[in-house]
Scaffold this motif. Structure first.
Motif, mmCIF file in Angstrom:
data_model
loop_
_atom_site.group_PDB
_atom_site.id
_atom_site.type_symbol
_atom_site.label_atom_id
_atom_site.label_comp_id
_atom_site.label_asym_id
_atom_site.label_seq_id
_atom_site.Cartn_x
_atom_site.Cartn_y
_atom_site.Cartn_z
ATOM 1 N N TYR A 31 39.901 45.116 55.659
ATOM 2 C CA TYR A 31 38.536 45.609 55.998
ATOM 3 C C TYR A 31 37.505 44.334 56.298
ATOM 4 N N ALA A 32 37.557 43.507 55.511
ATOM 5 C CA ALA A 32 36.602 42.270 55.855
ATOM 6 C C ALA A 32 36.880 41.530 57.300
ATOM 7 N N GLN A 33 38.029 41.580 57.644
ATOM 8 C CA GLN A 33 38.408 40.959 58.964
ATOM 9 C C GLN A 33 37.626 41.947 60.082
ATOM 10 N N ARG A 34 37.329 43.073 59.726
ATOM 11 C CA ARG A 34 36.816 43.957 60.780
ATOM 12 C C ARG A 34 35.582 44.234 60.491
ATOM 13 N N GLY A 35 34.976 43.254 59.363
ATOM 14 C CA GLY A 35 33.383 43.641 59.279
ATOM 15 C C GLY A 35 33.143 44.895 58.555
ATOM 16 N N MET A 36 33.901 45.798 57.792
ATOM 17 C CA MET A 36 33.890 46.958 57.354
ATOM 18 C C MET A 36 34.009 46.892 55.862
ATOM 19 N N ASP A 37 33.490 47.921 55.021
ATOM 20 C CA ASP A 37 33.158 48.010 53.727
ATOM 21 C C ASP A 37 34.578 48.872 53.169
ATOM 22 N N PRO A 38 35.447 48.375 52.146
ATOM 23 C CA PRO A 38 36.718 48.989 51.867
ATOM 24 C C PRO A 38 36.112 49.772 50.582
ATOM 25 N N VAL A 39 35.068 49.838 50.234
ATOM 26 C CA VAL A 39 34.564 50.723 49.182
ATOM 27 C C VAL A 39 34.739 52.169 49.240
ATOM 28 N N PRO A 40 34.668 52.783 50.439
ATOM 29 C CA PRO A 40 35.016 54.406 50.452
ATOM 30 C C PRO A 40 36.518 54.475 50.285
ATOM 31 N N ALA A 41 37.404 53.518 50.877
ATOM 32 C CA ALA A 41 38.598 53.767 50.526
ATOM 33 C C ALA A 41 39.332 53.699 49.172
ATOM 34 N N LEU A 42 38.772 52.671 48.688
ATOM 35 C CA LEU A 42 39.058 52.515 47.236
ATOM 36 C C LEU A 42 38.534 53.849 46.299
ATOM 37 N N THR A 43 37.557 54.249 46.667
ATOM 38 C CA THR A 43 36.995 55.585 45.916
ATOM 39 C C THR A 43 37.692 56.526 46.394
ATOM 40 N N ALA A 44 38.235 56.887 47.230
ATOM 41 C CA ALA A 44 39.262 57.861 47.771
ATOM 42 C C ALA A 44 40.582 57.738 47.042
ATOM 43 N N ALA A 45 41.034 56.630 46.718
ATOM 44 C CA ALA A 45 42.216 56.562 45.799
ATOM 45 C C ALA A 45 41.788 56.382 44.180
ATOM 46 N N GLN A 46 40.318 56.648 43.910
ATOM 47 C CA GLN A 46 40.325 56.577 42.483
ATOM 48 C C GLN A 46 40.605 55.109 42.086
ATOM 49 N N ILE A 47 40.137 53.968 42.862
ATOM 50 C CA ILE A 47 40.304 52.436 42.285
ATOM 51 C C ILE A 47 39.112 51.965 42.076
ATOM 52 N N ALA A 48 38.537 51.665 41.068
ATOM 53 C CA ALA A 48 37.454 50.929 40.780
ATOM 54 C C ALA A 48 37.511 49.398 41.499
ATOM 55 N N PRO A 49 36.226 49.292 42.170
ATOM 56 C CA PRO A 49 36.219 47.954 42.869
ATOM 57 C C PRO A 49 36.301 46.674 42.192
ATOM 58 N N ASN A 50 35.800 46.727 40.641
ATOM 59 C CA ASN A 50 36.004 45.583 39.953
ATOM 60 C C ASN A 50 37.396 45.268 39.606
ATOM 61 N N LEU A 51 38.403 46.274 39.852
ATOM 62 C CA LEU A 51 39.574 45.930 39.407
ATOM 63 C C LEU A 51 40.264 44.876 40.508
ATOM 64 N N LEU A 52 39.909 44.704 41.697
ATOM 65 C CA LEU A 52 40.055 43.489 42.778
ATOM 66 C C LEU A 52 40.160 42.314 42.078
ATOM 67 N N LYS A 53 39.464 42.210 41.152
ATOM 68 C CA LYS A 53 39.233 40.697 40.545
ATOM 69 C C LYS A 53 39.944 40.557 39.316
ATOM 70 N N GLN A 54 40.980 41.695 38.842
ATOM 71 C CA GLN A 54 41.869 41.437 38.021
ATOM 72 C C GLN A 54 43.171 41.287 38.313
ATOM 73 N N ALA A 55 43.736 40.010 38.110
ATOM 74 C CA ALA A 55 45.078 39.657 38.849
ATOM 75 C C ALA A 55 46.113 40.692 38.388
ATOM 76 N N GLU A 56 46.081 41.096 37.013
ATOM 77 C CA GLU A 56 47.101 41.689 36.298
ATOM 78 C C GLU A 56 47.174 43.220 36.364
ATOM 79 N N ALA A 57 46.028 43.607 37.174
ATOM 80 C CA ALA A 57 45.737 45.028 37.359
ATOM 81 C C ALA A 57 46.906 45.743 38.060
ATOM 82 N N ARG A 58 47.256 46.755 37.980
ATOM 83 C CA ARG A 58 48.115 47.578 38.727
ATOM 84 C C ARG A 58 47.709 49.098 39.261
#
Length: 347
Positions: A31-58
Motif C-alpha cells: 500500500y505504501a509503495q502505491r501511496g495508499m492507506d492500508p487501514v481500510p483493508a486492515l479494518t475489513a479483516a478486523q486487524i488493529a493497525p497497532n498490531l503491525l508493530k508487534q513482531a510476535e503478533a499473529r
C-alpha cells in the motif's frame, strides 16, 4: 437473506492465530509503495493497525484471506506489490484455466510455470523430477526487497494449493528449501509448509513424491468457477479433500438465500442439526453470523465495483431494510462508505 441490520462481523477472536504479522506488514508495504492507506483493508479483516508493530503478533487464516482479498482489489494487483508490474484481478485464475485441460498434474504444473513467466519475469518457476522426487523451484529474476519472503511463500503455497485442488488430493511435502535466513517467526513454518524446512538454501523449492505428477486432473470449468469464488483459500489453508463446511455454508448462503432465514433451515438443507452446524463451524474458526455478513459484504463490494446501481438499491439487494443501516454496516466491514469505496477503485 433475512439478517438483522446490526450484524457486523467479528473475526478477531476466532480460529487459530498462526499467520505471521510480517505478512500483514508486507501488504501494508505494498500500500505504501502505491501511496495508499492500508487501514481500510486492515479494518475489513478486523486487524488493529497497532498490531503491525508487534513482531510476535499473529492473525487467523480467515483474517489473512479477507485482508488479501480486499488488498488485491484495492491495489488491482493479485501479486500484492511483489513484482515490477501489477497482476490485474483474474491473473491467477487465468493460470488455473490454462492448466485445467492438462491430462496429468505434471503437465498442468509445466503449463503453470510456463504461463506464469508470461505474467512477470521477476521470478521464474520450474518443475522437475529426479530419483522419484518432484521439485517445484522458484528462482528470483530481480531483487524482491522487503517483500521477498511474502512473495516466495505465497507463490509456492498457491501453486501447491492449486496442484492439490486440480487432483483433489492432498500432496504432502518431503522438504521445503528457502534461500533467505530464518525469520523471527520461523516457528510458523511448520504450519505454512508440512515436512522439514531448510533456510539459507541454494534455491527456493517444494519437494514431493514424483508419483503425484502422474495423477489425472479431475476438475472442470464448473468446478473452477466455484473455486474462484474463494480462490485464496488454497493459499491460506492446507488443502483438505473433505470440503470445509465453511465453504458449503458460504455457497448455500450465496446461491440459496431462501435457506438462510435461520440456522435450523440452513442446517436442514445441509443435512445437519443446528447444533452440529454451529459446532463444526466453530471448529473451523468461523461462525454462521460471520459467514452471513461475509456473503453480504462480498456481494456489496461486487455490486459497487461492477455496477452503477444506486446505494439504496444495493442495500436492498443484499438484505438491508434501509440505506442508512447498510452504510453503517459497510463502514464497519471496510472502514469506508459505499460511495468512498466505489470512488477509490482504479479505472
Amino acid at each position: 437473506m433475512s439478517l438483522t441490520d446490526t450484524d457486523i462481523p467479528n473475526l478477531s477472536h476466532t480460529g487459530r492465530t498462526e499467520t505471521p504479522m510480517a505478512f500483514v506488514r508486507a501488504i501494508a508495504t505494498a500500500y505504501a509503495q502505491r501511496g495508499m492507506d492500508p487501514v481500510p483493508a486492515l479494518t475489513a479483516a478486523q486487524i488493529a493497525p497497532n498490531l503491525l508493530k508487534q513482531a510476535e503478533a499473529r492473525i487467523t487464516a480467515l483474517q489473512m484471506e479477507w485482508l488479501s482479498a480486499t488488498a488485491m482489489k484495492a491495489l488491482d494487483d493479485e501479486a500484492l506489490g511483489w513484482f515490477s508490474r501489477r497482476l490485474p484481478w483474474g491473473s491467477y485464475g487465468m493460470l488455473v484455466r490454462a492448466s485445467l485441460t492438462a491430462p496429468t498434474l505434471g503437465v498442468a504444473l509445466q503449463r503453470w510455470c510456463r504461463h506464469h513467466g508470461l505474467l512477470t519475469d521477476d521470478i521464474h518457476l520450474k518443475i522437475s523430477q529426479d530419483h522419484g522426487v518432484a521439485s517445484l523451484e522458484l528462482h528470483e529474476g530481480c531483487d524482491l526487497g522487503p517483500l521477498q519472503e511474502f512473495c516466495v511463500v505465497s507463490v509456492l503455497r498457491n501453486a501447491l494449493g492449486v496442484a492439490c485442488w486440480l487432483t483433489d488430493s492432498r500432496i504432502p511435502l518431503l522438504h521445503t528449501t528457502l534461500r533467505f535466513a530464518p525469520p523471527a517467526h520461523a516457528d510458523s513454518y511448520p504450519v505454512l509448509f508440512d515436512g522439514p524446512t531448510q533456510f539459507n538454501a541454494p534455491i527456493h523449492s517444494l519437494q514431493f513424491d514424483a508419483g503425484y505428477l502422474n495423477l489425472p486432473v479431475r476438475r472442470d470449468e464448473a468446478a473452477l468457477q466455484r473455486m474462484l469464488q474463494r480462490a485464496l483459500l488454497l493459499t491460506v489453508r492446507p488443502y483438505r479433500r473433505d470440503r470445509l463446511l465453511v465453504e458449503k455454508v458460504r455457497q448455500t448462503l450465496a446461491e440459496h438465500p431462501e435457506h438462510s432465514r435461520n440456522a435450523s433451515d440452513l442446517a436442514a438443507w445441509l443435512n445437519l442439526s443446528a447444533r452440529t452446524l454451529h459446532r463444526q463451524l466453530k471448529d473451523e474458526g468461523a461462525s454462521l453470523q460471520q459467514l452471513k455478513d461475509a456473503v453480504r459484504r462480498d456481494l456489496s463490494m461486487d455490486l459497487l465495483l461492477r455496477t452503477q446501481r444506486p446505494i439504496k438499491q444495493i442495500a436492498s439487494e443484499v438484505g438491508f431494510q434501509n440505506e442508512k443501516s447498510f452504510m453503517r454496516a459497510f463502514k464497519g466491514w471496510t472502514g469506508q462508505t459505499p460511495d468512498g469505496f466505489r470512488g477509490a477503485q482504479p479505472g
